[in-house]
Design a protein around this motif. Sequence first.
Motif, mmCIF file in Angstrom:
data_model
loop_
_atom_site.group_PDB
_atom_site.id
_atom_site.type_symbol
_atom_site.label_atom_id
_atom_site.label_comp_id
_atom_site.label_asym_id
_atom_site.label_seq_id
_atom_site.Cartn_x
_atom_site.Cartn_y
_atom_site.Cartn_z
ATOM 1 N N GLN A 94 68.982 -22.133 84.899
ATOM 2 C CA GLN A 94 68.394 -20.806 84.738
ATOM 3 C C GLN A 94 69.118 -20.008 83.662
ATOM 4 O OE1 GLN A 94 68.537 -19.141 88.688
ATOM 5 N NE2 GLN A 94 66.788 -20.316 89.417
ATOM 6 N N GLU A 95 70.472 -20.097 83.650
ATOM 7 C CA GLU A 95 71.236 -19.402 82.608
ATOM 8 C C GLU A 95 70.853 -19.912 81.223
ATOM 9 O OE1 GLU A 95 75.356 -19.808 83.436
ATOM 10 O OE2 GLU A 95 75.307 -18.602 85.269
ATOM 11 N N LEU A 96 70.683 -21.236 81.115
ATOM 12 C CA LEU A 96 70.292 -21.827 79.830
ATOM 13 C C LEU A 96 68.913 -21.348 79.414
ATOM 14 C CD1 LEU A 96 70.931 -23.779 77.533
ATOM 15 C CD2 LEU A 96 69.984 -25.628 78.916
ATOM 16 N N GLU A 97 67.989 -21.262 80.380
ATOM 17 C CA GLU A 97 66.640 -20.793 80.057
ATOM 18 C C GLU A 97 66.681 -19.347 79.581
ATOM 19 O OE1 GLU A 97 64.451 -21.427 83.608
ATOM 20 O OE2 GLU A 97 64.160 -23.583 83.283
ATOM 21 N N VAL A 98 67.489 -18.504 80.273
ATOM 22 C CA VAL A 98 67.609 -17.096 79.864
ATOM 23 C C VAL A 98 68.232 -16.997 78.473
ATOM 24 C CG1 VAL A 98 68.747 -14.901 80.376
ATOM 25 C CG2 VAL A 98 67.726 -16.228 82.228
ATOM 26 N N LEU A 99 69.300 -17.800 78.254
ATOM 27 C CA LEU A 99 69.967 -17.786 76.945
ATOM 28 C C LEU A 99 69.015 -18.247 75.849
ATOM 29 C CD1 LEU A 99 72.552 -17.384 75.319
ATOM 30 C CD2 LEU A 99 73.195 -19.740 75.874
ATOM 31 N N THR A 100 68.238 -19.294 76.125
ATOM 32 C CA THR A 100 67.272 -19.788 75.141
ATOM 33 C C THR A 100 66.230 -18.721 74.817
ATOM 34 O OG1 THR A 100 67.574 -22.055 75.967
ATOM 35 C CG2 THR A 100 65.603 -21.605 74.653
ATOM 36 N N ALA A 101 65.762 -18.026 75.879
ATOM 37 C CA ALA A 101 64.776 -16.963 75.664
ATOM 38 C C ALA A 101 65.364 -15.828 74.834
ATOM 39 C CB ALA A 101 64.280 -16.435 77.011
ATOM 40 N N ASN A 102 66.636 -15.477 75.121
ATOM 41 C CA ASN A 102 67.295 -14.409 74.360
ATOM 42 C C ASN A 102 67.457 -14.803 72.886
ATOM 43 O OD1 ASN A 102 67.521 -12.786 76.616
ATOM 44 N ND2 ASN A 102 69.586 -13.488 77.120
ATOM 45 N N ILE A 103 67.835 -16.057 72.668
ATOM 46 C CA ILE A 103 67.988 -16.543 71.285
ATOM 47 C C ILE A 103 66.648 -16.487 70.553
ATOM 48 C CG2 ILE A 103 68.475 -18.583 69.888
ATOM 49 C CD1 ILE A 103 70.616 -19.334 71.934
ATOM 50 N N GLN A 104 65.581 -16.880 71.251
ATOM 51 C CA GLN A 104 64.259 -16.849 70.636
ATOM 52 C C GLN A 104 63.859 -15.416 70.305
ATOM 53 O OE1 GLN A 104 62.519 -19.381 69.613
ATOM 54 N NE2 GLN A 104 60.859 -18.130 68.851
ATOM 55 N N ASP A 105 64.164 -14.478 71.229
ATOM 56 C CA ASP A 105 63.859 -13.062 70.969
ATOM 57 C C ASP A 105 64.630 -12.553 69.759
ATOM 58 O OD1 ASP A 105 62.162 -13.041 73.118
ATOM 59 O OD2 ASP A 105 63.618 -12.174 74.513
ATOM 60 N N LEU A 106 65.913 -12.944 69.676
ATOM 61 C CA LEU A 106 66.723 -12.513 68.537
ATOM 62 C C LEU A 106 66.174 -13.079 67.230
ATOM 63 C CD1 LEU A 106 70.330 -12.830 70.024
ATOM 64 C CD2 LEU A 106 69.115 -10.730 69.470
ATOM 65 N N LYS A 107 65.752 -14.342 67.263
ATOM 66 C CA LYS A 107 65.172 -14.951 66.067
ATOM 67 C C LYS A 107 63.918 -14.199 65.630
ATOM 68 C CE LYS A 107 66.799 -19.724 66.623
ATOM 69 N NZ LYS A 107 66.370 -21.136 66.844
ATOM 70 N N GLU A 108 63.069 -13.883 66.607
ATOM 71 C CA GLU A 108 61.831 -13.168 66.275
ATOM 72 C C GLU A 108 62.140 -11.773 65.742
ATOM 73 O OE1 GLU A 108 59.505 -13.252 69.793
ATOM 74 O OE2 GLU A 108 59.067 -15.403 69.681
ATOM 75 N N GLU A 109 63.106 -11.097 66.381
ATOM 76 C CA GLU A 109 63.471 -9.758 65.917
ATOM 77 C C GLU A 109 64.059 -9.814 64.513
ATOM 78 O OE1 GLU A 109 66.283 -5.966 67.290
ATOM 79 O OE2 GLU A 109 66.219 -7.809 68.485
ATOM 80 N N TYR A 110 64.919 -10.809 64.270
ATOM 81 C CA TYR A 110 65.499 -10.971 62.935
ATOM 82 C C TYR A 110 64.416 -11.242 61.902
ATOM 83 C CZ TYR A 110 67.979 -13.165 59.047
ATOM 84 O OH TYR A 110 68.434 -13.487 57.808
ATOM 85 N N SER A 111 63.442 -12.073 62.283
ATOM 86 C CA SER A 111 62.351 -12.384 61.359
ATOM 87 C C SER A 111 61.547 -11.123 61.036
ATOM 88 C CB SER A 111 61.443 -13.445 61.979
ATOM 89 O OG SER A 111 60.371 -13.753 61.118
ATOM 90 N N ARG A 112 61.280 -10.298 62.080
ATOM 91 C CA ARG A 112 60.535 -9.062 61.850
ATOM 92 C C ARG A 112 61.315 -8.107 60.950
ATOM 93 N NH1 ARG A 112 59.349 -9.733 67.413
ATOM 94 N NH2 ARG A 112 61.016 -8.274 67.955
ATOM 95 N N LYS A 113 62.616 -7.954 61.240
ATOM 96 C CA LYS A 113 63.435 -7.061 60.426
ATOM 97 C C LYS A 113 63.542 -7.569 58.990
ATOM 98 C CE LYS A 113 66.258 -4.959 64.039
ATOM 99 N NZ LYS A 113 67.635 -4.740 64.555
ATOM 100 N N LYS A 114 63.678 -8.881 58.855
ATOM 101 C CA LYS A 114 63.763 -9.466 57.521
ATOM 102 C C LYS A 114 62.496 -9.196 56.738
ATOM 103 C CE LYS A 114 64.732 -13.843 55.169
ATOM 104 N NZ LYS A 114 64.992 -15.297 55.353
ATOM 105 N N GLU A 115 61.357 -9.332 57.421
ATOM 106 C CA GLU A 115 60.089 -9.073 56.755
ATOM 107 C C GLU A 115 59.956 -7.594 56.392
ATOM 108 O OE1 GLU A 115 55.287 -9.666 57.605
ATOM 109 O OE2 GLU A 115 56.795 -10.366 59.048
ATOM 110 N N THR A 116 60.402 -6.726 57.319
ATOM 111 C CA THR A 116 60.344 -5.285 57.050
ATOM 112 C C THR A 116 61.222 -4.916 55.864
ATOM 113 O OG1 THR A 116 59.926 -4.809 59.392
ATOM 114 C CG2 THR A 116 60.735 -2.997 58.034
ATOM 115 N N ILE A 117 62.447 -5.468 55.847
ATOM 116 C CA ILE A 117 63.371 -5.190 54.741
ATOM 117 C C ILE A 117 62.816 -5.716 53.427
ATOM 118 C CG2 ILE A 117 65.657 -5.730 53.810
ATOM 119 C CD1 ILE A 117 66.691 -5.730 56.706
ATOM 120 N N SER A 118 62.233 -6.915 53.479
ATOM 121 C CA SER A 118 61.658 -7.499 52.269
ATOM 122 C C SER A 118 60.523 -6.629 51.737
ATOM 123 C CB SER A 118 61.149 -8.911 52.562
ATOM 124 O OG SER A 118 60.530 -9.462 51.420
ATOM 125 N N THR A 119 59.678 -6.153 52.662
ATOM 126 C CA THR A 119 58.571 -5.285 52.251
ATOM 127 C C THR A 119 59.088 -3.984 51.650
ATOM 128 O OG1 THR A 119 57.185 -6.213 54.017
ATOM 129 C CG2 THR A 119 56.505 -4.109 53.059
#
Length: 224
Positions: A94-119
């Motif tokens: 369960q901890e691994l699943e939560v950690l994996t989900a958090n990492i995925q959220d961070l990746k998505e947030e980073y991608s959104r911020k990167k796109e916003t900064i690029s724009t």
Amino acid sequence: MVEDELALFDKSINEFWNKFKSTDTSSQMVGLRDTYKDSIKAFAEKLSVKLKEEERMVEMFLEYQNQICRQNMLIQEKKDNLLKLIAEVKGKKQELEVLTANIQDLKEEYSRKKETISTANKANAERLKRLQKSADLYKDRLGLEIRKIYGDKLQFIFTNIDPKHPESPFMFSLHLNEARDYEVSDSAPHLECLAEFQENVRKTNNFSAFLANVRKAFTAMVYN
């Protein structure tokens, strides 16, 4: 087994008693008595052996029960340890699943911020490019020179304002802040009305009018 021996012993006593009652002579009685003693002794020895065997059987049975009890305790302990291990594995999963989900959220947030900064960077670059293209036009008509300086700022330098000293510079700096609004600073000589001009250009986005107003303010300072 002991009950059978006792039954045989009881039968022997009855037979002896019946013989004793039917015996008349003393010699026969003595013989019966000796026979009875021998029978009692043999029975006692046989009974003693049987009792010892029974005791050993009881001891073996108790030892066997103790072994079974110890084995059951070991089995229960192993079962408890296994259940505990299973629970820990589930917890780690369960901890691994939560950690994996958090990492995925961070990746998505980073991608959104990167796109916003690029724009934002593209938009800023485009605005600065338009300003730079207008530099020659402003220089010819308003005696204005635009330079790119440190901190991604543009420095605006007016000349031909003071008739006595046409080469004297009147300048200010400008850059785009994080909100992509115009940020004006470092005017020389200092203009009190520069903050007001900044608010107007943010509202109207009429940069040509902003430059004209700044030049008029510098000119007014010379003639006042």
